[in-house]
Design an enzyme around this catalytic site. Structure first.
Site, mmCIF file in Angstrom:
data_model
loop_
_atom_site.group_PDB
_atom_site.id
_atom_site.type_symbol
_atom_site.label_atom_id
_atom_site.label_comp_id
_atom_site.label_asym_id
_atom_site.label_seq_id
_atom_site.Cartn_x
_atom_site.Cartn_y
_atom_site.Cartn_z
ATOM 1 N N GLY A 182 -95.701 13.608 15.175
ATOM 2 C CA GLY A 182 -94.888 14.073 14.050
ATOM 3 C C GLY A 182 -95.660 14.675 12.902
ATOM 4 O O GLY A 182 -95.114 14.787 11.801
ATOM 5 N N TYR A 223 -99.775 22.019 33.038
ATOM 6 C CA TYR A 223 -98.857 21.754 31.930
ATOM 7 C C TYR A 223 -97.402 21.841 32.410
ATOM 8 O O TYR A 223 -96.585 20.959 32.108
ATOM 9 C CB TYR A 223 -99.105 22.755 30.803
ATOM 10 C CG TYR A 223 -98.131 22.638 29.655
ATOM 11 C CD1 TYR A 223 -98.273 21.643 28.693
ATOM 12 C CD2 TYR A 223 -97.058 23.520 29.528
ATOM 13 C CE1 TYR A 223 -97.378 21.523 27.641
ATOM 14 C CE2 TYR A 223 -96.164 23.415 28.479
ATOM 15 C CZ TYR A 223 -96.322 22.425 27.537
ATOM 16 O OH TYR A 223 -95.429 22.314 26.500
ATOM 17 N N ILE A 267 -93.186 21.182 15.642
ATOM 18 C CA ILE A 267 -91.823 20.732 15.926
ATOM 19 C C ILE A 267 -91.599 19.297 15.449
ATOM 20 O O ILE A 267 -90.552 18.976 14.883
ATOM 21 C CB ILE A 267 -91.539 20.852 17.434
ATOM 22 C CG1 ILE A 267 -91.482 22.338 17.839
ATOM 23 C CG2 ILE A 267 -90.249 20.139 17.808
ATOM 24 C CD1 ILE A 267 -91.516 22.561 19.347
#
Length: 242
Positions: A14, A149, A18
């Site tokens: 965080g 990924y 995003i």
């Protein structure tokens, strides 16, 4: 009243992009938010930027002891209504250049970290909670040198399929939020020629912004999506759809 008034949310990863945009929005909508990050300095700066109703807990989601410490801290606010398992990592490596270190680094954070972020939260999750996992358009699009990924994010999609059924008796909704290329520090750190090629395939003709993904996370976190579970919501300017 905000859409998340009185709710408690946990957002991993965080401190930027995003995750930070989502934490800010959740707080504005009335939630108390716990954010995590691996680097204390960035974590402290993010907590200060959000301003109120937020706590930062330093840790790496790939380290199970760090997750235990996170949830010990969260207990101080009681139970959890929203988890956004957002922490993730992306790096390019062609098939011939993939190493065991590259594979382990991606899967330990993106797959192992996501799994145990949710598993270890289960005793604190309220019935009717919302679990949001960070996916990616890479899980459904073939991109050169990005297969490890993409495979890690495909695993995320399957987690949600299984957990939607496992947790239905507790009315816990599980969904995947899958962005396309977004203007974040993580994307900025990748080879820009590769990012430009990906961006050129977006029907809307531009990269997305973190706030645009945060708004979709708010939808999945709130009662606006009370009949939505098991889905993959693409925030990708149409890239995965055509």
């Amino acid at each position: 009243m905000g859409k998340l008034q009185g709710k408690v949310a946990v957002i991993t990863g965080g401190t930027a992009g995003i995750g930070l945009a989502t934490a800010r929005l959740f707080v504005r909508e009335g939630a108390y938010v716990f954010i995590t990050g691996r680097r204390q300095k960035e974590l402290d700066e993010s907590v200060k930027a959000i301003g109120s109703n937020v706590s930062g807990v330093q840790g790496d989601v790939a380290e199970l002891a760090d997750l235990d410490r996170l949830y010990e801290t969260v207990k101080s606010k009681g139970r959890i209504d929203i988890i956004f398992a957002n922490a993730g990592l992306g790096e390019f490596a062609s098939l011939e250049d993939v190493t065991e270190e590259h594979f382990d680094k991606i899967f330990n954070i993106n797959v192992k970290g996501t799994l145990f972020t949710v598993q270890k939260a289960l005793p604190l999750l309220n019935d009717g909670a919302s679990v949001i996992l960070a996916g990616s358009v890479a899980s459904v699009k073939g991109t050169p040198a990005f297969s490890v990924y993409g495979a890690s994010k495909a695993a995320i999609r399957n987690f949600v399929r299984g957990w939607t059924v496992e947790l239905k008796d507790r009315r816990i909704r599980c969904n995947v939020l899958s962005p396309g290329p977004i203007e974040t520090p993580l994307v900025a750190a990748q080879p820009q020629d590769a990012i430009a090629k990906i961006a050129s395939t977006i029907p809307m003709g531009r990269m997305g912004e973190p706030d645009e993904v945060a708004k979709a996370a708010l939808f999945l976190a709130s009662d606006d999506s009370s009949f939505v579970t098991g889905v993959e919501l693409f925030i990708d300017g149409g890239r995965a759809q055509i």
